[in-house]
Scaffold this motif. Structure first.
Motif, short mmCIF file in Angstrom:
data_model
loop_
_atom_site.label_atom_id
_atom_site.label_comp_id
_atom_site.label_asym_id
_atom_site.label_seq_id
_atom_site.Cartn_x
_atom_site.Cartn_y
_atom_site.Cartn_z
N SER A 1 28.24 -22.88 -31.51
CA SER A 1 27.95 -24.30 -31.29
C SER A 1 27.32 -24.52 -29.92
O SER A 1 26.38 -25.32 -29.78
CB SER A 1 29.24 -25.13 -31.39
OG SER A 1 29.78 -25.07 -32.69
N LEU B 1 23.64 -23.18 -29.98
CA LEU B 1 22.79 -23.99 -30.84
C LEU B 1 22.54 -25.37 -30.24
O LEU B 1 21.40 -25.86 -30.20
CB LEU B 1 23.43 -24.13 -32.22
CG LEU B 1 22.62 -24.82 -33.32
CD1 LEU B 1 21.26 -24.16 -33.51
CD2 LEU B 1 23.40 -24.82 -34.64
N ASN B 2 23.59 -26.02 -29.75
CA ASN B 2 23.45 -27.34 -29.16
C ASN B 2 22.59 -27.29 -27.89
O ASN B 2 21.78 -28.19 -27.64
CB ASN B 2 24.82 -27.94 -28.84
CG ASN B 2 24.74 -29.37 -28.39
OD1 ASN B 2 25.02 -29.68 -27.24
ND2 ASN B 2 24.35 -30.27 -29.28
N ILE C 1 18.94 -27.15 -28.93
CA ILE C 1 18.46 -28.46 -29.35
C ILE C 1 18.21 -29.35 -28.14
O ILE C 1 17.23 -30.11 -28.09
CB ILE C 1 19.47 -29.13 -30.31
CG1 ILE C 1 19.64 -28.32 -31.59
CG2 ILE C 1 19.04 -30.56 -30.63
CD1 ILE C 1 18.37 -28.17 -32.41
N SER D 1 16.40 -32.20 -36.22
CA SER D 1 16.93 -30.95 -35.67
C SER D 1 18.41 -31.10 -35.32
O SER D 1 19.20 -30.17 -35.50
CB SER D 1 16.13 -30.53 -34.44
OG SER D 1 16.28 -31.46 -33.38
N GLN E 1 21.51 -28.90 -36.92
CA GLN E 1 22.55 -28.17 -36.19
C GLN E 1 23.93 -28.55 -36.69
O GLN E 1 24.81 -27.69 -36.78
CB GLN E 1 22.43 -28.42 -34.68
CG GLN E 1 22.86 -29.79 -34.23
CD GLN E 1 23.11 -29.90 -32.74
OE1 GLN E 1 23.60 -28.98 -32.11
NE2 GLN E 1 22.77 -31.05 -32.19
#
Length: 318
Positions: A209, A212-213, A216, A244, A248
């Protein structure tokens, strides 16, 4: 000053950990009496709840969390309340003032968040590579070996405080339409949830997480930064930002769904189940709220396009 800059460039996580620890040394003594008084009142009226909460803190705290600052739940609660009060009081105060010109400050803020997000994404993935992480089913490591990843996760948690500035800029610019329930709920809740993740299991599955965050956010804050500089060529990115973000949330839901299946159905050891279940639920709330936001924006954009076309047609008929 030069040594501070060098420390920031060499190891941002250690730099911010030292800053937070130093601030805590000076502020905690003043907060201790307030915390003790509040705890005494809570224990007076809700003794069972306080007993269970203290037991949870003792049982759930990762040994690695003891190496990190800003882990006191009372301080986290104060920051969250401070954010909410500042936003809503600030909006009321700004009714009596003209909007502030904060372009330079906004540029600096967005540049800082692009930089720290890129660093966190790369740093988390690098530590995952060093720790031989798989895609999913990574258990928390509470030994000293897990500390480097724990520091990266702590930095990700701390960055959520930096993101509060997004709302402060909106308040100063009187962009009240942007200060929606989704915006405030997301900023406040993500901060408290990542405190819990860092407190209980600051590595393992949390890496996915965080990486990925952060990725973004490189796109999102990069778009804000370049747009503010006047680069119109990046305008097409705005269309994909909410998409996007929703993507996620879907990917994080897949991760937590698989982890819960692996633990409860396949019987495999894994990341703390209650954290996994919390993230699964939270991702679905985010997905629903962001989808509603995306749908409304798409409807408004379609209406604006239709109005512009009608206006242009009427102009030709004149």
């Amino acid at each position: 000053m030069a040594s501070l800059a060098q420390s920031l460039l060499q190891s941002p996580q250690d730099f911010f950990i030292d800053v937070a620890r130093t601030v805590g040394v000076y502020t905690a003594p003043y907060l201790d009496p307030v915390e003790d008084a509040l705890a005494a009142q809570m224990e007076k009226y809700f003794p069972t709840a306080v007993h269970h909460f203290r037991g949870f803190l003792v049982a759930a705290e990762s040994p690695l969390a003891r190496e990190l600052p800003l882990m006191n739940p009372f301080h986290v609660l104060l920051i969250a309340i401070g954010y909410l009060v500042t936003v809503f009081v600030g909006m009321q105060i700004m009714k009596n003032f003209n909007r502030f010109e904060v372009k330079t400050f906004s540029l600096l803020h967005n540049f800082c968040l692009v930089s720290i997000s890129a660093y966190m994404c790369g740093g988390v993935l690098y530590e995952a590579y060093r720790g031989n992480y798989g895609l999913f089913e990574n258990m928390a490591d509470h030994s000293a070996k897990g500390l480097p990843m724990a520091k990266m996760i702590w930095l990700f948690y701390f960055s959520k405080i930096m993101e509060f500035v997004d709302t402060m800029i909106m308040v100063l610019k009187k962009n009240n339409r942007q200060i929606s329930f989704l915006h405030v709920y997301h900023h406040c809740s993500i901060f408290t949830i990542w405190w819990l993740v860092t407190f209980v299991a600051p590595n393992g599955e949390a890496y996915f997480s965080a990486a990925l965050n952060s990725f973004i956010h490189v796109i999102m804050y990069g778009y804000y930064f370049l747009s503010a500089l006047g680069f119109k060529q990046v305008s097409f990115i705005k269309f994909y930002i909410t998409r996007s973000q929703m993507t996620q949330f879907c990917m994080m839901s897949i991760q937590s769904s698989w982890d819960m299946y692996a633990m409860k159905v396949l019987g495999r050891p894994g990341y703390p189940f209650f954290i996994t279940a919390l993230l699964w639920f939270y991702m679905w709330t985010m997905l629903g709220l962001f989808y509603n936001f995306y749908r409304k924006n798409a409807k408004q954009a379609k209406q604006a396009k239709a109005d512009a076309a009608a206006k242009e047609k009427a102009k030709k008929l004149e």
